[in-house]
Design an enzyme around this catalytic site. Structure first.
Site, short mmCIF file in Angstrom:
data_model
loop_
_atom_site.label_atom_id
_atom_site.label_comp_id
_atom_site.label_asym_id
_atom_site.label_seq_id
_atom_site.Cartn_x
_atom_site.Cartn_y
_atom_site.Cartn_z
N LEU A 128 7.95 -16.08 -0.07
CA LEU A 128 8.23 -16.14 1.36
C LEU A 128 8.04 -14.77 1.97
O LEU A 128 8.70 -13.80 1.56
CB LEU A 128 9.67 -16.63 1.59
CG LEU A 128 10.02 -18.00 0.99
CD1 LEU A 128 11.50 -18.30 1.19
CD2 LEU A 128 9.15 -19.09 1.59
N CYS A 129 7.11 -14.66 2.90
CA CYS A 129 6.82 -13.39 3.57
C CYS A 129 6.42 -12.35 2.51
O CYS A 129 5.52 -12.60 1.72
CB CYS A 129 8.03 -12.96 4.39
SG CYS A 129 7.75 -11.55 5.49
N THR A 130 7.12 -11.24 2.43
CA THR A 130 6.76 -10.21 1.45
C THR A 130 7.25 -10.54 0.05
O THR A 130 7.10 -9.73 -0.87
CB THR A 130 7.31 -8.83 1.87
OG1 THR A 130 8.74 -8.92 2.00
CG2 THR A 130 6.70 -8.38 3.19
N GLY A 131 7.80 -11.74 -0.13
CA GLY A 131 8.08 -12.21 -1.48
C GLY A 131 6.80 -12.31 -2.29
O GLY A 131 6.84 -12.34 -3.53
N THR A 174 0.55 -12.98 3.24
CA THR A 174 1.87 -12.39 3.43
C THR A 174 1.96 -11.98 4.90
O THR A 174 1.05 -12.26 5.69
CB THR A 174 2.09 -11.19 2.49
OG1 THR A 174 3.47 -10.78 2.56
CG2 THR A 174 1.19 -10.00 2.84
#
Length: 312
Positions: A102-105, A122
């Protein structure tokens, strides 16, 4: 029953937790407990970037889930994850049905080797940094979310909800996913191929009247949408409307409408099999040739190339 496991690194961004509502509502809409949701952190207790302290389950080699969702951090380069977390992620993700960043995950997935030779996305602000850090991954910076086999990644913030809805659609079908989006009062569900950048957001009108005119344009793109039409929607004279619109958005009404048409046409081309003539008609271009000219100005490529990229 499908087990959803959230992995929260130290300093995680709390928006990731909002996606849990998608799975909660999917259970409610489908009238059964299809999803169970559990939250994990390396040491059990974890602090969010906002300072929120959350008590989670300790993440170990024995932790298991059908789908792992890995939260990101606000500053992924300044807060490198614990090596132990990366090692655990690589092991437990290999046993799962799928894993999502998730996002910068996505940085954590990449550090664990899960994005090697895969397509991924991302948050647009960190896309170049992720590409430089992991050149073996094909980063597509202008996508809402990407599913490459069992590995999913999303753009930043609200795009995480789009990814969660896509997971629900994959598991329970489009009807349930649409119903969940409706319960969430979402303005629209975005496909994975849609751009991270919205024309409506870019225009950012300051007054309700100009916002109303843009909403009218967005809902009626197949119509001619003259300045007079837009001025009427804004309850202004055409002359006053043009002056206020340009002052608030930095664009002329005609240029803004073309941007909305391009955005709608690109989404339609990427997510459907409609002939280009139909796409042009539905989004308000005079004909296919007119749409092609606008695509060359706006995207530097013709509609056929956009469709080919989407199919790839």
């Amino acid at each position: 029953m499908h087990r959803i496991g959230y992995i929260l690194p130290e300093g995680f961004q709390v928006m990731a937790l909002a996606t849990q509502a998608v799975f909660e509502l999917a259970n409610l809409v489908s009238r059964r407990t299809f999803y169970t949701v559990e939250t994990y952190a390396l040491d059990g207790t974890v602090r969010a970037s906002t300072g929120l302290v959350l008590q989670a389950k300790p993440l170990t080699t024995h932790s298991s889930a059908d789908t792992w969702l890995v939260a990101g951090t606000i500053m992924p380069l300044d807060t490198p994850p614990a090596p132990e977390l990366i090692q655990l992620l690589g092991k437990i993700a290999a046993r799962a049905r799928r894993a999502a960043g998730l996002c910068t995950g996505a940085f954590l997935l990449a550090d664990a080797g899960l994005l090697d030779k895969r397509r991924a996305t991302t948050h647009w602000y960190w896309a170049e940094a992720l590409q430089q850090r992991h050149p073996q991954t094909q980063i597509e910076a202008d996508r809402i979310y990407i599913a490459d086999g069992p590995i999913w990644t999303s753009a930043g913030m609200t795009a995480e909800i789009d990814l969660a809805l896509a997971l629900v659609e994959k598991d329970l079908g489009a009807k349930i996913a649409r119903s969940v989006a409706h319960r969430l009062v979402m303005h629209q569900r975005r496909s994975g191929g849609q751009s991270q950048h919205s024309e409506m957001l870019k225009l950012a009108p300051k007054s309700d009247r100009i916002q109303q005119a843009l909403e009218h344009a967005r809902r009626n793109l197949s119509q001619s949408l003259s300045v007079e039409d837009l001025a009427e929607a804004a309850s202004l004279s055409p002359r006053q409307f043009s002056r206020v619109f340009t002052a608030e958005t930095g664009q002329s009404p005609a240029k803004a409408v073309e941007g909305l048409r391009l955005e709608a046409a690109r989404l339609m081309i990427e997510s459907s099999r409609h002939p280009l003539e139909v796409v042009a008609r539905e989004t308000g271009f005079r004909d296919r040739r007119h749409m092609r000219e606008a695509f060359m100005r706006g995207f530097g490529m013709p509609p056929q190339a956009v469709r080919r990229e989407a199919r790839v």
